[in-house]
Design a protein around this motif. Structure first.
Motif, mmCIF file in Angstrom:
data_model
loop_
_atom_site.group_PDB
_atom_site.id
_atom_site.type_symbol
_atom_site.label_atom_id
_atom_site.label_comp_id
_atom_site.label_asym_id
_atom_site.label_seq_id
_atom_site.Cartn_x
_atom_site.Cartn_y
_atom_site.Cartn_z
ATOM 1 N N SER A 88 0.815 -1.217 0.000
ATOM 2 C CA SER A 88 0.000 0.000 0.000
ATOM 3 C C SER A 88 0.853 1.272 0.000
ATOM 4 O O SER A 88 0.439 2.310 -0.526
ATOM 5 C CB SER A 88 -0.963 0.002 1.186
ATOM 6 O OG SER A 88 -0.251 -0.131 2.389
ATOM 7 N N GLN A 104 0.437 4.447 -2.652
ATOM 8 C CA GLN A 104 0.331 5.852 -2.267
ATOM 9 C C GLN A 104 1.383 6.701 -2.980
ATOM 10 O O GLN A 104 1.095 7.805 -3.445
ATOM 11 C CB GLN A 104 0.448 6.015 -0.746
ATOM 12 C CG GLN A 104 0.154 7.409 -0.242
ATOM 13 C CD GLN A 104 -1.190 7.953 -0.726
ATOM 14 O OE1 GLN A 104 -2.206 7.256 -0.705
ATOM 15 N NE2 GLN A 104 -1.197 9.200 -1.183
ATOM 16 N N VAL A 144 0.193 7.152 -6.510
ATOM 17 C CA VAL A 144 -0.890 8.142 -6.546
ATOM 18 C C VAL A 144 -0.300 9.554 -6.530
ATOM 19 O O VAL A 144 -0.712 10.415 -7.312
ATOM 20 C CB VAL A 144 -1.867 7.929 -5.360
ATOM 21 C CG1 VAL A 144 -2.777 9.142 -5.171
ATOM 22 C CG2 VAL A 144 -2.692 6.664 -5.558
ATOM 23 N N GLN A 197 -8.600 7.192 -10.131
ATOM 24 C CA GLN A 197 -9.786 6.452 -9.675
ATOM 25 C C GLN A 197 -9.469 4.956 -9.556
ATOM 26 O O GLN A 197 -9.845 4.313 -8.577
ATOM 27 C CB GLN A 197 -10.941 6.680 -10.652
ATOM 28 C CG GLN A 197 -12.265 6.103 -10.191
ATOM 29 C CD GLN A 197 -13.387 6.433 -11.161
ATOM 30 O OE1 GLN A 197 -13.150 6.899 -12.274
ATOM 31 N NE2 GLN A 197 -14.604 6.181 -10.749
ATOM 32 N N LEU A 226 -7.055 4.229 -6.612
ATOM 33 C CA LEU A 226 -7.629 4.427 -5.279
ATOM 34 C C LEU A 226 -8.783 3.478 -4.967
ATOM 35 O O LEU A 226 -9.409 3.596 -3.921
ATOM 36 C CB LEU A 226 -8.089 5.880 -5.130
ATOM 37 C CG LEU A 226 -6.963 6.923 -5.152
ATOM 38 C CD1 LEU A 226 -7.513 8.316 -5.256
ATOM 39 C CD2 LEU A 226 -6.088 6.768 -3.924
#
Length: 197
Positions: free
Chosen positions: A170, A174, A177, A193, A196
């Motif tokens: 994870s 991040q 992102v 989108q 996430l």
């Protein structure tokens, strides 16, 4: 009908004014473009040897490690590209390239950009095929290189995000992102989108 006539005349006058304003703006933009293009065509050739050319780290790639016809073909493309000059010139117009580096450099720069497009497609396809064959660590390595090159292919980002998710990373999702949020990508919202989810 006589009561409507003044309103019709006013409406037609307003429409004529708006049309004239649009025509003037369009002509001004066109004149500005051609002036800039003319300056670009007369810009002297600049030294482009110090540009940030992309180097393909073939020694870190799993070239030849797995027997698969599709992988072999993609590896041959990457090997061929490693001997060429590659630049990510996405989002820079030919006029701006000529203004900055000179019109005489445009053919070379265009070739460098075409090499980048081929590299981006090949990297994504290579990572995807490695993932399909179950070589997820190698797929991540390849797709991360695509991100370093600032590829604009959404599949590179979404596939990498899927691999991170599938392998419980994870923190890397991040980071990915944040990278996407700071980039000017055509499908940015769609990529974010998917990452996430």
């Amino acid at each position: 009908m006589p009561l409507l006539l003044p309103y019709i005349i006013i409406l037609l006058s307003v429409l004529a004014l708006l049309r004239n304003r649009t025509n003037r703006t369009s002509k001004k933009n066109q004149d500005s473009f051609w002036e800039k293009e003319q300056r670009a065509n007369h810009t002297r050739k600049q030294d482009i040897s110090g540009l940030d050319y992309i180097q393909i780290p073939l020694d870190t790639f799993p070239i030849g490690r797995f027997t698969d016809e599709k992988l072999t073909s993609l590896e041959q493309t990457l090997t061929s590209l490693s001997n060429r000059k590659i630049l990510n010139l996405s989002g820079i117009s030919n006029t701006d390239l000529k203004l900055q580096y000179g019109a005489a450099n445009l053919p070379v720069l265009s070739e460098c950009d075409a090499n980048f497009t081929l590299l981006a497609r090949t990297i994504t396809a290579y990572g995807e095929r490695l993932a399909e064959l179950g070589h997820w660590k190698e797929a991540i390595l390849i797709l991360e290189f695509g991100i370093q090159c600032k590829t604009d292919l959404s599949k590179n980002y979404t596939l990498l995000g899927t691999l991170y998710r599938d392998h419980d990373d994870s923190a890397k999702i991040q980071q990915l992102v944040e990278i996407v949020q700071n980039m000017d990508l055509l499908l940015k919202d769609s990529i974010l989108q998917q990452l996430l989810q």
